[in-house]
Design a protein around this motif. Sequence first.
Motif, PDB file in Angstrom:
ATOM      1  N   ALA A  82      35.569  37.035  51.623  1.00 45.70           N
ATOM      2  CA  ALA A  82      35.171  35.571  50.918  1.00 45.70           C
ATOM      3  C   ALA A  82      35.090  35.597  49.689  1.00 45.70           C
ATOM      4  O   ALA A  82      35.460  34.759  48.679  1.00 45.70           O
ATOM      5  N   ARG A  83      34.438  36.701  49.074  1.00 46.75           N
ATOM      6  CA  ARG A  83      34.576  36.743  47.436  1.00 46.75           C
ATOM      7  C   ARG A  83      35.845  36.947  46.943  1.00 46.75           C
ATOM      8  O   ARG A  83      36.015  36.543  45.677  1.00 46.75           O
ATOM      9  N   LEU A  84      36.663  37.354  47.750  1.00 38.46           N
ATOM     10  CA  LEU A  84      38.431  37.665  47.138  1.00 38.46           C
ATOM     11  C   LEU A  84      38.647  36.111  47.225  1.00 38.46           C
ATOM     12  O   LEU A  84      39.265  35.743  46.023  1.00 38.46           O
ATOM     13  N   TRP A  85      38.673  35.387  48.152  1.00 37.76           N
ATOM     14  CA  TRP A  85      39.177  33.816  48.142  1.00 37.76           C
ATOM     15  C   TRP A  85      38.311  33.022  47.173  1.00 37.76           C
ATOM     16  O   TRP A  85      39.211  32.374  46.600  1.00 37.76           O
ATOM     17  N   ASN A  86      37.356  33.023  47.111  1.00 37.61           N
ATOM     18  CA  ASN A  86      36.512  31.993  46.248  1.00 37.61           C
ATOM     19  C   ASN A  86      36.426  32.405  45.050  1.00 37.61           C
ATOM     20  O   ASN A  86      36.242  31.623  44.112  1.00 37.61           O
ATOM     21  N   ALA A  87      36.397  33.751  44.624  1.00 37.34           N
ATOM     22  CA  ALA A  87      36.180  34.271  43.243  1.00 37.34           C
ATOM     23  C   ALA A  87      37.116  34.847  42.472  1.00 37.34           C
ATOM     24  O   ALA A  87      37.511  34.284  41.268  1.00 37.34           O
ATOM     25  N   TYR A  88      37.984  35.920  42.984  1.00 41.44           N
ATOM     26  CA  TYR A  88      38.746  36.929  42.396  1.00 41.44           C
ATOM     27  C   TYR A  88      40.048  36.736  42.505  1.00 41.44           C
ATOM     28  O   TYR A  88      40.874  37.178  41.660  1.00 41.44           O
ATOM     29  N   ALA A  89      40.755  36.499  43.786  1.00 46.31           N
ATOM     30  CA  ALA A  89      41.855  36.310  43.975  1.00 46.31           C
ATOM     31  C   ALA A  89      42.334  35.183  45.111  1.00 46.31           C
ATOM     32  O   ALA A  89      42.567  35.381  46.184  1.00 46.31           O
ATOM     33  N   PRO A  90      42.081  34.139  44.491  1.00 42.72           N
ATOM     34  CA  PRO A  90      41.925  32.665  45.325  1.00 42.72           C
ATOM     35  C   PRO A  90      43.283  32.226  45.667  1.00 42.72           C
ATOM     36  O   PRO A  90      43.301  30.911  46.271  1.00 42.72           O
ATOM     37  N   ARG A  91      44.237  32.792  44.884  1.00 45.45           N
ATOM     38  CA  ARG A  91      45.853  31.970  45.344  1.00 45.45           C
ATOM     39  C   ARG A  91      46.049  32.144  47.026  1.00 45.45           C
ATOM     40  O   ARG A  91      46.942  30.916  47.119  1.00 45.45           O
ATOM     41  N   VAL A 108      34.722  55.573  43.178  1.00 44.79           N
ATOM     42  CA  VAL A 108      34.788  55.605  41.651  1.00 44.79           C
ATOM     43  C   VAL A 108      34.816  54.387  40.913  1.00 44.79           C
ATOM     44  O   VAL A 108      34.046  53.751  40.047  1.00 44.79           O
ATOM     45  N   ALA A 109      35.533  53.256  41.575  1.00 47.11           N
ATOM     46  CA  ALA A 109      35.823  51.761  41.301  1.00 47.11           C
ATOM     47  C   ALA A 109      34.352  51.197  41.241  1.00 47.11           C
ATOM     48  O   ALA A 109      33.815  50.375  40.043  1.00 47.11           O
ATOM     49  N   LEU A 110      33.338  51.309  42.056  1.00 45.99           N
ATOM     50  CA  LEU A 110      32.088  50.689  42.531  1.00 45.99           C
ATOM     51  C   LEU A 110      31.126  51.207  41.554  1.00 45.99           C
ATOM     52  O   LEU A 110      30.317  50.629  40.740  1.00 45.99           O
ATOM     53  N   GLY A 111      31.259  52.601  41.371  1.00 49.25           N
ATOM     54  CA  GLY A 111      30.313  53.149  40.288  1.00 49.25           C
ATOM     55  C   GLY A 111      30.302  52.982  38.985  1.00 49.25           C
ATOM     56  O   GLY A 111      29.430  52.874  38.204  1.00 49.25           O
ATOM     57  N   GLU A 112      31.552  52.878  38.665  1.00 46.70           N
ATOM     58  CA  GLU A 112      31.960  52.433  37.220  1.00 46.70           C
ATOM     59  C   GLU A 112      31.648  50.757  36.925  1.00 46.70           C
ATOM     60  O   GLU A 112      31.059  50.522  35.839  1.00 46.70           O
ATOM     61  N   ALA A 113      31.530  50.125  37.914  1.00 47.40           N
ATOM     62  CA  ALA A 113      31.216  48.525  37.757  1.00 47.40           C
ATOM     63  C   ALA A 113      29.610  48.157  38.028  1.00 47.40           C
ATOM     64  O   ALA A 113      29.184  47.208  37.402  1.00 47.40           O
ATOM     65  N   ALA A 114      28.927  49.254  38.356  1.00 44.19           N
ATOM     66  CA  ALA A 114      27.649  49.044  38.939  1.00 44.19           C
ATOM     67  C   ALA A 114      26.720  49.325  37.689  1.00 44.19           C
ATOM     68  O   ALA A 114      26.833  50.430  36.875  1.00 44.19           O
ATOM     69  N   GLY A 115      25.539  48.571  37.495  1.00 48.65           N
ATOM     70  CA  GLY A 115      24.579  48.943  36.357  1.00 48.65           C
ATOM     71  C   GLY A 115      23.569  49.664  36.977  1.00 48.65           C
ATOM     72  O   GLY A 115      23.606  49.999  38.173  1.00 48.65           O
ATOM     73  N   ALA A 139      34.985  43.384  45.660  1.00 49.51           N
ATOM     74  CA  ALA A 139      35.730  42.575  45.662  1.00 49.51           C
ATOM     75  C   ALA A 139      36.475  42.412  44.064  1.00 49.51           C
ATOM     76  O   ALA A 139      37.668  42.312  44.152  1.00 49.51           O
ATOM     77  N   ARG A 140      35.484  42.560  43.384  1.00 45.67           N
ATOM     78  CA  ARG A 140      36.021  42.224  41.809  1.00 45.67           C
ATOM     79  C   ARG A 140      36.812  43.462  41.312  1.00 45.67           C
ATOM     80  O   ARG A 140      37.971  43.270  40.953  1.00 45.67           O
ATOM     81  N   ARG A 141      36.431  44.691  41.793  1.00 46.64           N
ATOM     82  CA  ARG A 141      36.956  45.951  41.437  1.00 46.64           C
ATOM     83  C   ARG A 141      38.532  45.969  41.974  1.00 46.64           C
ATOM     84  O   ARG A 141      39.378  46.582  41.533  1.00 46.64           O
ATOM     85  N   LEU A 142      38.501  45.601  43.649  1.00 46.08           N
ATOM     86  CA  LEU A 142      39.721  45.440  44.073  1.00 46.08           C
ATOM     87  C   LEU A 142      40.705  44.599  43.403  1.00 46.08           C
ATOM     88  O   LEU A 142      41.776  45.029  43.172  1.00 46.08           O
ATOM     89  N   THR A 143      40.264  43.689  43.014  1.00 45.99           N
ATOM     90  CA  THR A 143      41.079  42.496  42.269  1.00 45.99           C
ATOM     91  C   THR A 143      41.706  43.277  40.958  1.00 45.99           C
ATOM     92  O   THR A 143      42.716  42.919  40.597  1.00 45.99           O
ATOM     93  N   GLU A 144      40.802  43.786  40.140  1.00 50.01           N
ATOM     94  CA  GLU A 144      41.175  44.327  39.079  1.00 50.01           C
ATOM     95  C   GLU A 144      42.322  45.411  39.389  1.00 50.01           C
ATOM     96  O   GLU A 144      43.304  45.615  38.714  1.00 50.01           O
ATOM     97  N   HIS A 145      41.946  46.352  40.189  1.00 44.41           N
ATOM     98  CA  HIS A 145      42.987  47.524  40.405  1.00 44.41           C
ATOM     99  C   HIS A 145      44.318  47.008  40.941  1.00 44.41           C
ATOM    100  O   HIS A 145      45.493  47.610  40.757  1.00 44.41           O
ATOM    101  N   LEU A 146      44.349  46.065  41.832  1.00 45.34           N
ATOM    102  CA  LEU A 146      45.531  45.786  42.458  1.00 45.34           C
ATOM    103  C   LEU A 146      46.371  44.500  41.793  1.00 45.34           C
ATOM    104  O   LEU A 146      47.203  44.173  42.214  1.00 45.34           O
ATOM    105  N   GLU A 147      45.530  44.078  40.572  1.00 42.32           N
ATOM    106  CA  GLU A 147      46.277  43.139  39.736  1.00 42.32           C
ATOM    107  C   GLU A 147      46.496  41.647  40.463  1.00 42.32           C
ATOM    108  O   GLU A 147      47.561  41.152  40.506  1.00 42.32           O
ATOM    109  N   LEU A 148      45.580  41.364  41.412  1.00 44.22           N
ATOM    110  CA  LEU A 148      45.619  40.245  42.229  1.00 44.22           C
ATOM    111  C   LEU A 148      45.342  38.990  41.536  1.00 44.22           C
ATOM    112  O   LEU A 148      44.526  38.994  40.682  1.00 44.22           O
TER     113      LEU A 148
END
Length: 305
Positions: A90-99, A267-274, A295-304
């Motif tokens: 849902a976060r992918l479709w609504n926020a980060y990779a909605p195409r 690694v991706a989640l660890g880098e993104a989390a405060g 969801a955000r980190r998947l989008t960034e890594h996959l360039e979605l």
Amino acid sequence: MTSPRAEFTPHMEHYTFVLEDQPYLGYFQYGGEKTPVYTTDRHGFRATPGPGGQRATVGDDRPAGPVRVLAGSSAVFGVGATSDAATISARLWNAYAPRRPWLNFAGQSHNSVQELLLFTLFQHELAAVEEIVLLSGVNNLVLSRLPEEKQGRHGAFFDCGPAPDGIPSTARRVEHATDLTLRHLGGWKRLADGLGAQLTFALQPLAPWVREQPLPREQALFDELDEVSNFRRFHHDISAMEVGRAYAERLATGCGELGVPFVDMNVALGEAAGPEDWLFIDRVHCTDLGYDLAARRLTEHLELT
């Protein structure tokens, strides 16, 4: 005195983990369920709510045209999310990779062969598939504790027998889980190629692989669950961060040989989390924030898009 689980995650009472017996798959979510936190379609797949009141499911309604698929087990299903809208799909479709709409193609407690079977059994429901992201890997390593006679030719599954008195060495567990995961990923690759879809493998996050020291709230939740489960007893050896990194390295090598892009979400989640971000409600399942960051980190890594 209120328990940490009741205080911090009261919505978890609605995740009952009671699954329906299913031929071929062993077990799956019940179809047509509607609880305060999740909804399933007629087959038992979780619904993905989208922009403007849209909705996408495997077996019921979804917008016309190509789709994207997020496949895996309970973390993809979204155990721990407070609503359908808080899952990774849902976060992918609504926020980060909605195409394109994202379908939640997950079965709780599935290993890699069950994930592959699930897609094979229900791919006829799909229109054109543009992207497949398989977020997986943890359950195979968890199940690697079971003895050889429980593994069969294709790996053990949950509830296939009582817990053993002893467990294989850590090195053997990592080797076995890697071999199974990559074998079944080869099947995914053939299916994706036949569908003309881009396939990516993402190693599912596990709390101790993301950061070595959990937040006090996370530790309280883990401690409470350890009183009624055997995770700490049977899986303390694979919980070390160096084991997670070694597992990821082996999977990355195998994915490279298959021609499948690889992302280590730990690694991706660890880098993104405060440092104060609450990510996990147990060692395997995330909070709403954890799923959003994933969801955000998947989008960034996959360039979605």
